[in-house]
Write an enzyme that holds these catalytic residues in place. Structure first.
Site, PDB file in Angstrom:
ATOM      1  N   ASP A  20       7.724  42.107  24.310  1.00  0.00           N
ATOM      2  CA  ASP A  20       7.940  41.425  25.586  1.00  0.00           C
ATOM      3  C   ASP A  20       9.359  41.659  26.106  1.00  0.00           C
ATOM      4  OD1 ASP A  20       7.273  39.864  27.721  1.00  0.00           O
ATOM      5  OD2 ASP A  20       7.511  37.965  26.684  1.00  0.00           O
ATOM      6  N   HIS A  37       9.192  49.661  30.785  1.00  0.00           N
ATOM      7  CA  HIS A  37       8.110  50.086  29.881  1.00  0.00           C
ATOM      8  C   HIS A  37       8.466  51.437  29.259  1.00  0.00           C
ATOM      9  CE1 HIS A  37       5.916  46.715  31.320  1.00  0.00           C
ATOM     10  NE2 HIS A  37       5.645  47.214  32.503  1.00  0.00           N
ATOM     11  N   GLU A  67      -5.094  39.803  30.336  1.00  0.00           N
ATOM     12  CA  GLU A  67      -4.466  39.138  31.487  1.00  0.00           C
ATOM     13  C   GLU A  67      -3.595  40.110  32.297  1.00  0.00           C
ATOM     14  OE1 GLU A  67      -4.462  37.607  28.301  1.00  0.00           O
ATOM     15  OE2 GLU A  67      -6.226  36.523  29.038  1.00  0.00           O
ATOM     16  N   LEU A 132       0.294  54.557   7.002  1.00  0.00           N
ATOM     17  CA  LEU A 132       0.279  53.315   7.790  1.00  0.00           C
ATOM     18  C   LEU A 132      -0.845  53.343   8.845  1.00  0.00           C
ATOM     19  CD1 LEU A 132       3.376  51.594   9.321  1.00  0.00           C
ATOM     20  CD2 LEU A 132       1.588  52.387  10.856  1.00  0.00           C
TER      21      LEU A 132
END
Ligand code: FPP
Length: 243
Positions: A20, A37, A67, A132
């Site tokens: 965020d 971003h 959302e 991973l």
């Protein structure tokens, strides 16, 4: 490089991140939100590297939520392309590093077919890898995941439902619950992320905006995790949830 106060024998097996603060990072610099971003991509792959080096086995990120469609149409379009470009640009390198790429989220009609194809290609290319597991939550919502799970259970005609029934119908039944969830940018919310899976996760909140988040912040979050006493509702710190 590694902080000596990290206990190598207690590295979280699964770390999940809410990345965020990209928009605020850009706004603080007078840049368009989308530049935040773009800067967040660098942070993501540095932190993924750091987690991989430490031996973290599962690393999950919230790339696009159910959302996020409510954002301005330009930003949504940007995020769809951005995710596609990251997949195209990074999958070879991740594959060479033995990383397995997986996706969780709803594949509804709003997700462009081309992006769905890219996601499938990346998952198929890397599915045999043994390092991973990098899970990308795309068009993901925790409530949507539970609704979808319950719908499939009902469709299957189950008469008796246990916690295991629900867990087996989540988007990725093999994904272990996160041990540690990190949210950046000083926001103290879960925002519909992994609602079922994080029942016993340790939550660490960082004030850093995601594009500024680096390995050092990851180490600090793991240190905070190691300093906690995980009791899973019991008293003496058992190894397994008692739920
Ligand atoms: C939240 O910041 C961040 C996002 C909505 C997207 C983050 C996505 C990436 C870094 C790329 C992930 C892609 C792949 C394929 C792994 P925000 O815009 O909510 O920031 P704000 O709270 O400051 O507005």
């Amino acid at each position: 490089m590694l902080p000596s106060d990290l206990d190598r024998s207690r590295i979280p097996n699964h770390i999940a991140c809410v990345m965020d603060g990209n928009g605020r990072w850009a706004e603080q610099r007078g840049l368009p939100r989308t530049d935040g971003h773009t800067a967040g991509e660098q942070a993501l792959f540095e932190v993924l590297d750091g987690a991989d080096e430490l031996g973290v086995e599962w690393f999950t990120v919230y790339a696009f939520s159910t959302e996020n469609w409510r954002r301005p149409v330009d930003e949504v379009q940007f995020l769809l392309r951005f995710n596609e470009e990251i997949l195209l640009g990074r999958q070879k390198e991740l594959h060479e590093r033995n990383i397995r790429i997986r996706f969780i989220g709803r594949r509804d009609r709003r997700v462009p077919r081309r992006l769905v194809r890219r996601m499938d290609e990346a998952a198929v290319l890397t599915r045999g890898n043994t390092g991973l597991t990098f899970t990308i939550a795309f068009n993901y919502g925790g409530r949507a995941e539970l609704v979808d799970a319950v719908q499939r259970i009902v469709d299957g005609g189950a008469k008796r439902i246990t916690e295991r029934t629900i867990a087996r119908h989540l988007y990725d039944p093999e994904m272990p619950d996160p041990d540690l969830v990190i949210r950046t940018s000083g926001e103290y919310r879960i925002s519909n992320f992994l609602l079922w899976e994080l029942a016993y996760s340790e939550l660490v909140f960082s004030d850093a905006l995601w594009p500024d988040f680096r390995r050092e912040h990851l180490y600090a979050a793991i240190k905070e995790f190691q300093d906690r006493d995980r009791r899973y509702g019991g008293v003496a710190g058992p190894d397994e949830p008692d739920g």
